[in-house]
Scaffold this active site. Structure first.
Site, PDB file in Angstrom:
ATOM      1  N   GLU A 299       0.955  -1.091  -0.028  1.00 42.01           N
ATOM      2  CA  GLU A 299      -0.029  -0.109  -0.059  1.00 42.01           C
ATOM      3  C   GLU A 299       0.866   1.299  -0.056  1.00 42.01           C
ATOM      4  OE1 GLU A 299      -4.090  -0.871   1.722  1.00 42.01           O
ATOM      5  OE2 GLU A 299      -2.737  -0.539   3.501  1.00 42.01           O
TER       6      GLU A 299
ATOM      7  N   GLY B 206      -6.358   6.619   0.468  1.00 47.26           N
ATOM      8  CA  GLY B 206      -7.332   7.743   0.626  1.00 47.26           C
ATOM      9  C   GLY B 206      -7.337   8.845  -0.377  1.00 47.26           C
TER      10      GLY B 206
END
Ligand code: PGA
Length: 258
Positions: free
Chosen positions: A169, A175
């Site tokens: 990630e 986000g």
């Protein structure tokens, strides 16, 4: 090598009990209606775990926890142990998410101890790794990721692909709506697999699932799953809506072998 795709939804600090019941029930129904060629995991917050478990108990959805203590018991105010989580049906745990590393200052030593505790408790560990934009721009992504993996695995014995999943990630993709290009995510994931082969062994490394995470949506999953080494996704924002998460699961099913 055929690895069963895994789609995991990290709900983070979202969903109260009523909202959990609504989402978990919809996902359980979806899981039962669709041939589960994809492993599905949901990772609600602590107070919603029991309610989620109640809704998914007749489905094949795996219940994960976002955090846990590396200690068994004792004077650790605010902590929750792996045995306590197992008591309510938790089967998997996230470890080393960048939010835990950055906001809650979890360092390599804590992450290593948490992996040790998860293995000892027979919980599936979803070990997260990822570089900052600064690290990427300095050309240090691969070294950074390999160091994170090496530090987490040090002195931890892993013998089976049922013990560990890795999630790549990139922090700058979490986000932000900015996904890492699929071919670049695949390249880094291959670097991770090579590192696992070096630290464990070739055969085990070829079986361990490595997910991509960072702004995964129903519109990005097809390209991601088309890559050779991306075995699924760790999904944040897009896991909070049943229809969107369902579409991501369907996208991953395209890669699954019946
Ligand atoms: P995101 O989060 O999908 O909202 O980018 C992913 C994660 O933090 O695991």
């Amino acid at each position: 090598m055929t690895r069963k795709p895994l789609i995991a939804g990290n709900w983070k600090l979202n969903k109260n009990i009523a909202e959990t019941k609504e989402l978990a029930s919809a996902l359980a129904q979806f899981n039962k209606d669709n041939n589960p060629t994809v492993d599905v995991m949901i990772v609600p917050t602590f107070t919603s775990l029991a309610a989620a478990q109640d809704c998914i108990k007749d489905s094949q959805i795996i219940l994960g926890a976002q955090d846990f203590s590396q200690h068994d018991s004792g004077a650790y105010t605010g902590e929750v142990s792996t045995e306590m989580l197992k008591e309510i049906g938790v089967k998997a745990v996230l470890i080393g998410h960048s939010e835990r590393r950055e906001i809650f200052k979890e360092d390599d030593e804590i992450i290593n101890a948490k992996l040790n505790q998860a293995l000892k408790s027979n919980l599936l560990a979803v070990l997260c790794c990822g570089e900052s934009l600064e690290t990427r721009e300095a050309g240090n992504t691969d070294t950074w990721i390999c160091n994170q993996i090496e530090a987490a695995l040090k002195n931890n014995e892993i013998n089976s692909d049922s013990q560990l999943v890795v999630a790549y990630e990139p922090i700058w993709a979490i986000g932000t709506g900015k996904t890492c290009e699929s071919n670049e995510a695949n390249r880094v994931i291959k670097v991770i697999r090579k590192k696992l082969a070096e630290l464990l062994n070739e055969d085990l490394a070829s079986k361990i699932r490595i997910l991509y995470g960072g702004s995964v949506k129903s519109t990005t999953i097809d390209a991601q799953m088309a890559e050779s080494d991306i075995d699924g996704a760790l999904v944040g924002g897009a896991s909070l809506k049943a229809d969107e998460f369902g579409k991501i699961i369907t996208g991953a099913a395209a890669k699954a072998v019946a």
